[in-house]
Enzyme design. Structure first.
Site, mmCIF file in Angstrom:
data_model
loop_
_atom_site.group_PDB
_atom_site.id
_atom_site.type_symbol
_atom_site.label_atom_id
_atom_site.label_comp_id
_atom_site.label_asym_id
_atom_site.label_seq_id
_atom_site.Cartn_x
_atom_site.Cartn_y
_atom_site.Cartn_z
ATOM 1 N N TYR A 165 8.647 13.556 -8.861
ATOM 2 C CA TYR A 165 7.593 12.840 -8.133
ATOM 3 C C TYR A 165 6.754 13.819 -7.310
ATOM 4 C CZ TYR A 165 5.520 9.229 -5.094
ATOM 5 O OH TYR A 165 4.657 8.395 -4.407
ATOM 6 N N THR A 208 4.278 3.194 3.039
ATOM 7 C CA THR A 208 3.521 1.953 3.218
ATOM 8 C C THR A 208 4.383 0.774 2.780
ATOM 9 O OG1 THR A 208 1.498 3.187 2.797
ATOM 10 C CG2 THR A 208 1.368 0.800 2.563
ATOM 11 N N TYR A 236 -10.698 20.101 -11.843
ATOM 12 C CA TYR A 236 -11.782 19.347 -12.507
ATOM 13 C C TYR A 236 -13.027 19.329 -11.626
ATOM 14 C CZ TYR A 236 -9.530 17.456 -16.697
ATOM 15 O OH TYR A 236 -8.963 17.311 -17.941
ATOM 16 N N THR A 292 6.870 -0.865 -12.837
ATOM 17 C CA THR A 292 7.345 -1.394 -11.538
ATOM 18 C C THR A 292 6.434 -2.496 -11.011
ATOM 19 O OG1 THR A 292 6.211 0.460 -10.484
ATOM 20 C CG2 THR A 292 8.587 0.657 -10.757
HETATM 21 P P1 NAD Z 1 4.446 0.537 -7.291
HETATM 22 O O1 NAD Z 1 5.587 1.112 -8.023
HETATM 23 O O2 NAD Z 1 4.555 -0.845 -6.753
HETATM 24 O O3 NAD Z 1 3.124 0.591 -8.165
HETATM 25 C C1 NAD Z 1 2.883 1.538 -9.170
HETATM 26 C C2 NAD Z 1 2.203 0.838 -10.330
HETATM 27 O O4 NAD Z 1 1.959 1.803 -11.369
HETATM 28 C C3 NAD Z 1 3.078 -0.257 -10.944
HETATM 29 O O5 NAD Z 1 2.313 -1.414 -11.165
HETATM 30 C C4 NAD Z 1 3.550 0.359 -12.250
HETATM 31 O O6 NAD Z 1 3.867 -0.598 -13.239
HETATM 32 C C5 NAD Z 1 2.370 1.232 -12.609
HETATM 33 N N1 NAD Z 1 2.706 2.337 -13.527
HETATM 34 C C6 NAD Z 1 3.751 3.194 -13.434
HETATM 35 N N2 NAD Z 1 3.734 4.051 -14.466
HETATM 36 C C7 NAD Z 1 2.638 3.729 -15.227
HETATM 37 C C8 NAD Z 1 2.091 4.237 -16.428
HETATM 38 N N3 NAD Z 1 2.639 5.287 -17.076
HETATM 39 N N4 NAD Z 1 0.975 3.648 -16.933
HETATM 40 C C9 NAD Z 1 0.397 2.590 -16.296
HETATM 41 N N5 NAD Z 1 0.887 2.055 -15.168
HETATM 42 C C10 NAD Z 1 1.994 2.632 -14.631
HETATM 43 O O7 NAD Z 1 4.118 1.573 -6.104
HETATM 44 P P2 NAD Z 1 3.054 1.474 -4.911
HETATM 45 O O8 NAD Z 1 3.806 1.546 -3.652
HETATM 46 O O9 NAD Z 1 2.113 0.374 -5.153
HETATM 47 O O10 NAD Z 1 2.306 2.873 -5.086
HETATM 48 C C11 NAD Z 1 1.014 2.955 -5.679
HETATM 49 C C12 NAD Z 1 0.554 4.413 -5.658
HETATM 50 O O11 NAD Z 1 0.487 4.885 -4.304
HETATM 51 C C13 NAD Z 1 1.497 5.357 -6.408
HETATM 52 O O12 NAD Z 1 0.723 6.318 -7.091
HETATM 53 C C14 NAD Z 1 2.275 6.001 -5.304
HETATM 54 O O13 NAD Z 1 2.713 7.277 -5.662
HETATM 55 C C15 NAD Z 1 1.262 6.057 -4.170
HETATM 56 N N6 NAD Z 1 1.938 6.097 -2.871
HETATM 57 C C16 NAD Z 1 2.551 4.980 -2.368
HETATM 58 C C17 NAD Z 1 3.228 5.069 -1.160
HETATM 59 C C18 NAD Z 1 3.920 3.873 -0.559
HETATM 60 O O14 NAD Z 1 4.621 4.038 0.444
HETATM 61 N N7 NAD Z 1 3.763 2.681 -1.065
HETATM 62 C C19 NAD Z 1 3.281 6.283 -0.465
HETATM 63 C C20 NAD Z 1 2.661 7.386 -1.024
HETATM 64 C C21 NAD Z 1 1.987 7.295 -2.219
#
Ligand code: NAD
Ligand code: UDP
Length: 309
Positions: A145, A175, A159, A37
């Site tokens: 998820y 966010t 851990y 993504t």
């Molecule tokens: P996003 O989808 O833009 O970013 C996720 C990134 O992880 C992407 O660059 C994707 O390519 C990479 N990725 C996915 N699977 C992968 C894999 N198997 N190996 C390597 N890279 C992989 O989402 P985001 O909004 O930037 O979220 C980032 C983190 O923060 C996530 O872990 C998400 O769960 C957490 N989070 C985000 C929000 C939000 O509202 N944005 C809320 C709660 C938690």
């Protein structure tokens, strides 16, 4: 002091802002991503920096790097994308956590898990405090998820308890901001893109469900402050903006801020869509002297400007 920092998921929406911040603070950054993504476009401006390295790698297979800190963000965050390949989502959360923790153990790095308000599921306690265990459906379409992230928290704690790994768990609430993918499927990007194109705004259900929206810069500030706390502080800690809005209110606000001709239409509510979501951030305020600085209207205007450009 200059640190070497690994950011998994570093080319995603949040990860790219975090990489930028860590470089600006004078650190070396290793960004690891499989571009599921995320995109190179998000970090293209960092590629010329000699202190920035990009590694294409899927965290479901082991990895190594000589680093002092790891921010574990790899995981799709939009329901559309995490449900696209649900099994891969579970693997990414669980195997990704095991590999990040294994690396932290080997090189004695500090490791921070980007957990989520989704661990509270459809919460019966409102606003959500860190000691609430949540109300999560283990067999629904969001479970890949929610349960993946819950299992990752468990692994982090185990851990820590069994191997003294230095961990930090943050629970991030919704966010938004620049570099969200226009087709990401999350509500803020969907509504802004629809409004700018004068297309119908797709509100799911009656739009009575609530979310609390945090601007990305506030999140990054909270993350970095929390990583820098003493090793005895492990979380979990909520990082979010407690300003709570109905989804219909968000739609109306975005129409107003974009001067759009869009009309609101109603679509079916997805299964297990949480009815309310709001962080209690008393712990973060006290521990980190942190609170969100950018309120909804200001943050939306910045994001609208990004999508227009
Ligand atoms: P996003 O989808 O833009 O970013 C996720 C990134 O992880 C992407 O660059 C994707 O390519 C990479 N990725 C996915 N699977 C992968 C894999 N198997 N190996 C390597 N890279 C992989 O989402 P985001 O909004 O930037 O979220 C980032 C983190 O923060 C996530 O872990 C998400 O769960 C957490 N989070 C985000 C929000 C939000 O509202 N944005 C809320 C709660 C938690
Ligand atoms: N939503 C909506 N229209 C959209 C996208 C999302 O009404 O085009 C709703 C969705 O049903 C949910 C809220 O907005 O109630 C937030 O959705 P999002 O996917 O951004 O995040 P999450 O549900 O994971 O909080």
């Amino acid at each position: 002091m200059k640190k070497r920092v690994l950011v998994t998921g570093g080319s995603g929406f949040v990860g790219s802002h975090l990489c930028e911040r860590l470089l600006n603070d004078g650190n070396e950054v290793v960004c690891m991503d499989n571009f599921f993504t995320g995109s190179k476009q998000n970090i293209i401006h960092l590629l010329g920096n000699p202190y920035f390295e990009l590694i294409r790698h899927d965290v479901t297979t082991p990895f190594s790097a000589e680093v002092d800190e790891i921010y574990n963000l790899a995981c799709p965050a939009s329901p559309v994308y995490y449900q696209f390949d649900a099994i891969q989502t579970v693997k990414t959360s669980v195997m990704g956590a095991i590999h990040a923790l294994g690396l932290a153990k080997r090189v004695k790095a500090k490791v921070l898990q980007a957990s989520t308000s989704e661990v509270y599921g459809d919460p019966h306690v409102h606003p959500q405090k860190e000691d609430y265990w949540g109300n999560v459906n283990p067999v629904g379409i969001r479970s890949c998820y929610d349960e993946g992230k819950r299992c990752a928290e468990t692994l982090f704690m185990d851990y820590h308890r069994m191997n003294d790994v230095r961990i930090k768990i943050i629970r991030i609430f919704n966010t938004y901001g620049p570099r969200m993918h226009p087709n990401d499927g999350r509500v803020v990007s969907n509504f802004i893109v629809q409004a700018l194109n004068n297309q119908d705004i797709t509100v799911y259900g009656k739009g009575e469900q609530t979310r609390s929206f945090q601007y990305v810069d506030d999140l990054v500030e909270g993350m970095v402050r929390f990583m820098n706390t003493d090793d005895s502080i492990i979380g979990p800690i909520n990082i979010g903006n407690p300003g709570e809005y109905k989804i219909i209110e968000l739609a109306e606000k975005i129409i107003e801020l974009t001067n759009s001709k869009s009309k609101i239409i109603f679509k079916p509510l997805p299964q297990d869509d949480p009815t309310q979501r709001c962080p209690d951030i008393a712990y973060a305020k006290k521990l980190l002297d942190w609170e969100p600085k950018i309120q909804l209207e200001e943050g939306l205007l910045k994001t609208i400007r990004y999508f227009k450009a």
